[in-house]
Design an enzyme around this catalytic site. Structure first.
Site, short mmCIF file in Angstrom:
data_model
loop_
_atom_site.label_atom_id
_atom_site.label_comp_id
_atom_site.label_asym_id
_atom_site.label_seq_id
_atom_site.Cartn_x
_atom_site.Cartn_y
_atom_site.Cartn_z
N ASP A 23 4.27 8.45 -10.14
CA ASP A 23 2.99 7.87 -9.79
C ASP A 23 3.02 7.64 -8.28
OD1 ASP A 23 0.48 6.45 -10.09
OD2 ASP A 23 1.64 4.61 -9.85
N ASP A 42 0.29 5.22 -6.22
CA ASP A 42 -0.21 3.92 -5.77
C ASP A 42 0.61 2.78 -6.35
OD1 ASP A 42 -2.57 4.57 -4.13
OD2 ASP A 42 -3.29 5.50 -5.97
#
Length: 307
Positions: A16, A18
């Site tokens: 991922d 953010d």
């Protein structure tokens, strides 16, 4: 239940972005709170923010707007948010431990050149809900950091191969990220299975997506998110917090099954625990160690995200 311990070595790491690679969660909160303050609304609590994290922009925007009860339309809110994001997103920085982790994993390419018992290359891919425009806003000033992700192995939130409404906490983005790796493996290399993948996530929906993809997961949340789920950590690691609503339970993990773990930071990552052998730094100068592309240049067409 007794945790599983006989996992195969990790051959692929799916990241991922953010709040996991970059410090964007506090920037998201800043932008949203500036709008809430403007309209005399309460600041965004982590109980709400936790539901927004990791989700595609449209889904997160709707959840937020239903909660915020702003005296403006959703389109007006989006317009104001875009302006603030364009100002603050280019200030992102990598979170602690991230540069070293990506560099160490990238250096495992060395094992393609120099075979060693128990050592193998670890392929990496990006799986982020950020749309391409905001991805560029957040990363254009960090080309070296993201150069370890080949362009073909970057799966973004507006990727046309992900069906509409199939973002996290559904598993599609991680399964697609794995496919991008398998589709580009060197000739003769055995395709990687989900069990050989390690997902790195900060959000609760993201953890569930990784678990539902049949992959191992490292959960490295913002301290305030961790606090929000105090006492429920085992549910998070099993993907059983109900983020996807009414789903078949066999698609999820079991509490204490050993497929996921919590880490407060990515500093000092325990490579050995996952069967990852990191070559020494000195090998970087050897032939064949340069791969992947840097973030491309181009005009930014802004797409709103709220978490």
């Amino acid at each position: 239940m007794a945790p599983k311990t006989d996992f195969p070595p990790v051959r692929a790491c799916l990241f991922d972005m953010d709040g996991l690679l970059l410090d964007t969660e506090d920037l998201y909160t800043l932008c949203v709170n500036l709008i809430l303050e403007k309209y005399q609304r309460p600041q965004l609590p982590w109980s709400v923010k936790a539901k927004l994290q990791g989700r595609p922009g449209p889904a997160a925007t709707k959840l937020f707007h239903d909660w915020a009860n702003l005296p403006i339309t959703q389109d007006e809110y989006v317009s104001e948010l875009l302006v603030l994001q364009a100002k603050h997103f280019p200030t992102t920085q990598p979170l602690p431990g991230v540069p070293d982790l990506l560099a160490h994993l990238g250096r495992t390419r060395y094992w393609d050149l120099k075979k060693k018992d128990g050592a193998q290359r670890v392929h990496i891919a990006l799986a982020t809900s950020s749309h391409e425009a905001n991805f560029r806003l957040k990363t254009a000033h960090l080309p070296e950091l993201f150069s370890v992700f080949p362009t073909a192995r970057r799966v973004l939130g507006d990727d046309s191969r992900i069906a509409r409404g199939r973002g996290k906490p559904l598993p599609d983005i991680f399964l697609l990220a794995l496919k991008t790796i398998n589709d580009s493996l060197p000739a003769g290399e055995t395709p990687i299975t989900p069990e050989e993948c390690l997902v790195f996530e900060d959000s609760v929906p993201g953890v569930e997506a990784g678990r539902r993809a049949g992959m191992r997961v490292v959960w490295c949340p913002h301290p305030m998110l961790k606090k929000e789920f105090t006492g429920r950590e085992d549910e998070v690691l099993a993907g059983r917090t109900g983020e996807a609503g009414d789903v078949d339970l066999h698609q999820l993990g079991e509490v204490g099954d050993g497929w996921a773990e919590y880490l407060p930071t990515l500093e000092g990552f325990p490579y050995e625990r996952y069967g990852i052998v990191v070559p020494p730094v000195e090998v970087e100068a050897e032939e064949g160690m340069v791969e992947g592309g840097k973030v491309g240049e181009g005009e930014v067409v802004q797409v709103v995200e709220t978490a």
